[in-house]
Write a protein that holds these residues in place. Structure first.
Motif, PDB file in Angstrom:
ATOM      1  N   ALA A   1       8.753 -35.521  -7.868  1.00 19.26           N
ATOM      2  CA  ALA A   1       7.443 -35.120  -7.362  1.00 19.26           C
ATOM      3  C   ALA A   1       6.915 -36.126  -6.341  1.00 19.26           C
ATOM      4  O   ALA A   1       6.322 -35.741  -5.319  1.00 19.26           O
ATOM      5  N   ASP A   2       7.125 -37.409  -6.577  1.00 19.19           N
ATOM      6  CA  ASP A   2       6.657 -38.432  -5.648  1.00 19.19           C
ATOM      7  C   ASP A   2       7.393 -38.379  -4.314  1.00 19.19           C
ATOM      8  O   ASP A   2       6.819 -38.663  -3.256  1.00 19.19           O
ATOM      9  N   ASP A   3       8.667 -38.016  -4.361  1.00 15.93           N
ATOM     10  CA  ASP A   3       9.477 -37.960  -3.134  1.00 15.93           C
ATOM     11  C   ASP A   3       9.093 -36.746  -2.287  1.00 15.93           C
ATOM     12  O   ASP A   3       8.816 -36.863  -1.089  1.00 15.93           O
ATOM     13  N   PHE A   4       9.032 -35.571  -2.903  1.00 13.74           N
ATOM     14  CA  PHE A   4       8.839 -34.342  -2.134  1.00 13.74           C
ATOM     15  C   PHE A   4       7.373 -33.948  -1.961  1.00 13.74           C
ATOM     16  O   PHE A   4       7.063 -33.094  -1.127  1.00 13.74           O
ATOM     17  N   THR A   5       6.471 -34.527  -2.732  1.00 17.46           N
ATOM     18  CA  THR A   5       5.027 -34.240  -2.681  1.00 17.46           C
ATOM     19  C   THR A   5       4.774 -32.735  -2.566  1.00 17.46           C
ATOM     20  O   THR A   5       5.052 -31.996  -3.492  1.00 17.46           O
ATOM     21  N   ASP A   6       4.266 -32.270  -1.403  1.00 17.17           N
ATOM     22  CA  ASP A   6       3.888 -30.859  -1.287  1.00 17.17           C
ATOM     23  C   ASP A   6       5.003 -29.964  -0.755  1.00 17.17           C
ATOM     24  O   ASP A   6       4.790 -28.783  -0.493  1.00 17.17           O
ATOM     25  N   LYS A   7       6.229 -30.496  -0.618  1.00 16.08           N
ATOM     26  CA  LYS A   7       7.347 -29.676  -0.131  1.00 16.08           C
ATOM     27  C   LYS A   7       7.927 -28.789  -1.221  1.00 16.08           C
ATOM     28  O   LYS A   7       8.639 -27.829  -0.935  1.00 16.08           O
ATOM     29  N   LEU A   8       7.661 -29.127  -2.470  1.00 17.12           N
ATOM     30  CA  LEU A   8       8.334 -28.493  -3.592  1.00 17.12           C
ATOM     31  C   LEU A   8       7.329 -27.707  -4.429  1.00 17.12           C
ATOM     32  O   LEU A   8       6.222 -28.180  -4.698  1.00 17.12           O
ATOM     33  N   GLU A   9       7.729 -26.525  -4.851  1.00 11.61           N
ATOM     34  CA  GLU A   9       6.842 -25.649  -5.630  1.00 11.61           C
ATOM     35  C   GLU A   9       6.868 -25.971  -7.119  1.00 11.61           C
ATOM     36  O   GLU A   9       5.831 -25.963  -7.787  1.00 11.61           O
ATOM     37  N   LEU A  10       8.050 -26.252  -7.667  1.00 11.00           N
ATOM     38  CA  LEU A  10       8.194 -26.384  -9.116  1.00 11.00           C
ATOM     39  C   LEU A  10       9.192 -27.478  -9.472  1.00 11.00           C
ATOM     40  O   LEU A  10      10.297 -27.530  -8.920  1.00 11.00           O
ATOM     41  N   VAL A  11       8.787 -28.337 -10.413  1.00 11.10           N
ATOM     42  CA  VAL A  11       9.670 -29.352 -10.975  1.00 11.10           C
ATOM     43  C   VAL A  11       9.741 -29.122 -12.483  1.00 11.10           C
ATOM     44  O   VAL A  11       8.707 -29.078 -13.154  1.00 11.10           O
ATOM     45  N   LEU A  12      10.935 -28.968 -13.012  1.00  7.44           N
ATOM     46  CA  LEU A  12      11.127 -28.836 -14.451  1.00  7.44           C
ATOM     47  C   LEU A  12      11.382 -30.226 -15.031  1.00  7.44           C
ATOM     48  O   LEU A  12      12.305 -30.921 -14.601  1.00  7.44           O
ATOM     49  N   ASP A  13      10.581 -30.616 -15.992  1.00  8.71           N
ATOM     50  CA  ASP A  13      10.646 -31.960 -16.570  1.00  8.71           C
ATOM     51  C   ASP A  13      11.383 -31.919 -17.906  1.00  8.71           C
ATOM     52  O   ASP A  13      10.888 -31.370 -18.883  1.00  8.71           O
ATOM     53  N   GLY A  14      12.575 -32.500 -17.927  1.00  7.59           N
ATOM     54  CA  GLY A  14      13.356 -32.577 -19.156  1.00  7.59           C
ATOM     55  C   GLY A  14      13.447 -33.981 -19.708  1.00  7.59           C
ATOM     56  O   GLY A  14      14.300 -34.262 -20.556  1.00  7.59           O
ATOM     57  N   GLY A  15      12.579 -34.883 -19.223  1.00  5.96           N
ATOM     58  CA  GLY A  15      12.648 -36.274 -19.643  1.00  5.96           C
ATOM     59  C   GLY A  15      13.631 -37.051 -18.784  1.00  5.96           C
ATOM     60  O   GLY A  15      14.281 -36.498 -17.883  1.00  5.96           O
ATOM     61  N   PRO A  16      13.770 -38.348 -19.042  1.00  7.28           N
ATOM     62  CA  PRO A  16      14.690 -39.174 -18.245  1.00  7.28           C
ATOM     63  C   PRO A  16      16.140 -38.709 -18.370  1.00  7.28           C
ATOM     64  O   PRO A  16      16.583 -38.307 -19.458  1.00  7.28           O
ATOM     65  N   ALA A  17      16.866 -38.741 -17.255  1.00  8.24           N
ATOM     66  CA  ALA A  17      18.297 -38.408 -17.281  1.00  8.24           C
ATOM     67  C   ALA A  17      19.029 -39.413 -18.171  1.00  8.24           C
ATOM     68  O   ALA A  17      18.786 -40.612 -18.081  1.00  8.24           O
ATOM     69  N   THR A  18      19.914 -38.918 -19.011  1.00  6.47           N
ATOM     70  CA  THR A  18      20.578 -39.800 -19.982  1.00  6.47           C
ATOM     71  C   THR A  18      21.744 -40.563 -19.385  1.00  6.47           C
ATOM     72  O   THR A  18      22.039 -41.686 -19.810  1.00  6.47           O
TER      73      THR A  18
END
Length: 324
Positions: free
Chosen positions: A158-175
């Protein structure tokens, strides 16, 4: 700003919203066990074009296509016996296989950068559920601006793409924290195109064959992660540091202090216990943290180039390479 939906508490809503966006040709950021991916319908040229445009990615750099399982993968690529054995041993997981594309495959040539091969991976976790629900391959490079640090949390995306992206699915930190290991089988030879989250020693144990490293500088781009400069923070990177310069951020390994670290802007340790899996999981997050505090430069202490250390050192060498 992108809408972030937690897949752990709102799985059904996340699946519904992601499938709806993907059906419109809109890329969606998804969690995987390696890093977060920017996913789009691999059969839709407009959707694939949007991935390249959002990332600022050169179109000669092919995208990995993600599948639900080996059965789906075999509808799109031709498997030799060794590649099939590797898929059966390590899928789902952090392994990508570069294979000949089937003529009847619906994967668009844009996703393959026009090559007659396709990189395929079967991811674990929520990404697998999304693929099953969408029922089409998803092209999904890392969800970051091209050449920069790969994201291991939804907030990184979200911080990288700011308003370029519509949806981010949050599954927690990558393992796993590192991108997949990429292999290409050619006759009796297994070639390593990119070291990653699957230890090469495990591949050699399963196949009984030595894995051949890519030794030619400037080799043709056959898979992601082969560009000389990649995975780079904003701050310049100094490798194999034996001391610390005033104001640097030090990222060390194994709990070993370096001379001068009392003058560092920040000291982070990838794994105080010297665990390479822990170091891999922390690598990109620590690099982003160093950038976030405005580091003038980032010094890395030496990391053993064994096991997952091979992939960690690969990422660091590319992060430190001259930038265009």
């Amino acid at each position: 700003m992108a809408d972030i939906v937690d897949t752990r508490t709102h799985a059904a809503a996340a699946l519904e919203r992601a499938c709806e966006a993907l059906s419109r040709g809109v890329p969606v950021a998804i969690p995987t066990e390696t890093v977060y991916g920017l996913a789009a319908d691999a059969t839709n040229p407009l959707a694939i074009t949007r991935i390249y445009e959002m990332k600022g990615r050169p179109r000669f750099n092919p995208l990995i296509c993600h599948m639900t399982d080996l059965a789906m993968a075999e509808k799109h690529a031709v498997f030799d016996p060794v590649s099939r054995a590797l898929a059966q041993a390590f899928w789902p997981g952090p392994l990508t296989l570069v294979l000949p594309i089937r003529p009847e495959s619906a994967i668009h040539p844009l996703a393959r950068a026009g090559l007659d091969t396709v990189g395929i991976r079967v991811p674990a976790g929520f990404a697998s559920r999304l693929l099953e629900a969408f029922d089409r391959p998803l092209a999904a490079p890392s969800a970051n601006t091209s050449g920069r640090i790969s994201p291991t949390t939804a907030r990184h995306v979200a911080d990288d793409f700011t308003d370029k992206l519509e949806l981010v699915l949050d599954g927690g930190p990558a393992t796993v924290g590192l991108e997949s290991t990429i292999l290409k089988v050619e006759g009796d030879t297994i070639r390593l195109l990119r070291p990653g989250g699957l230890d090469v020693a495990e591949i050699e144990r399963v196949t009984g064959r030595r894995v051949q490293r890519n030794e030619k500088a400037g080799a043709a781009i056959e898979a992601p992660g082969m560009l000389a400069s990649h995975y780079a923070p904003v701050a310049p990177v100094r490798l194999n540091a034996s001391d610390v310069k005033p104001g640097e951020v030090l990222i060390r390994f194994g709990g070993k202090p370096l001379p001068g670290e009392d003058t560092a802007a920040l000291v982070l340790d990838l794994s105080p216990a010297g665990n390479l899996a822990e170091a891999a999981a922390n690598l990109f997050g620590y690099m982003k943290h160093a950038d976030a505090i405005g580091a003038g430069s980032i010094a890395f202490s030496p990391i053993p180039a064994i096991g997952l250390g091979e992939a960690i050192n690969d990422r660091l060498q590319r992060a430190a390479a001259p930038r265009s």
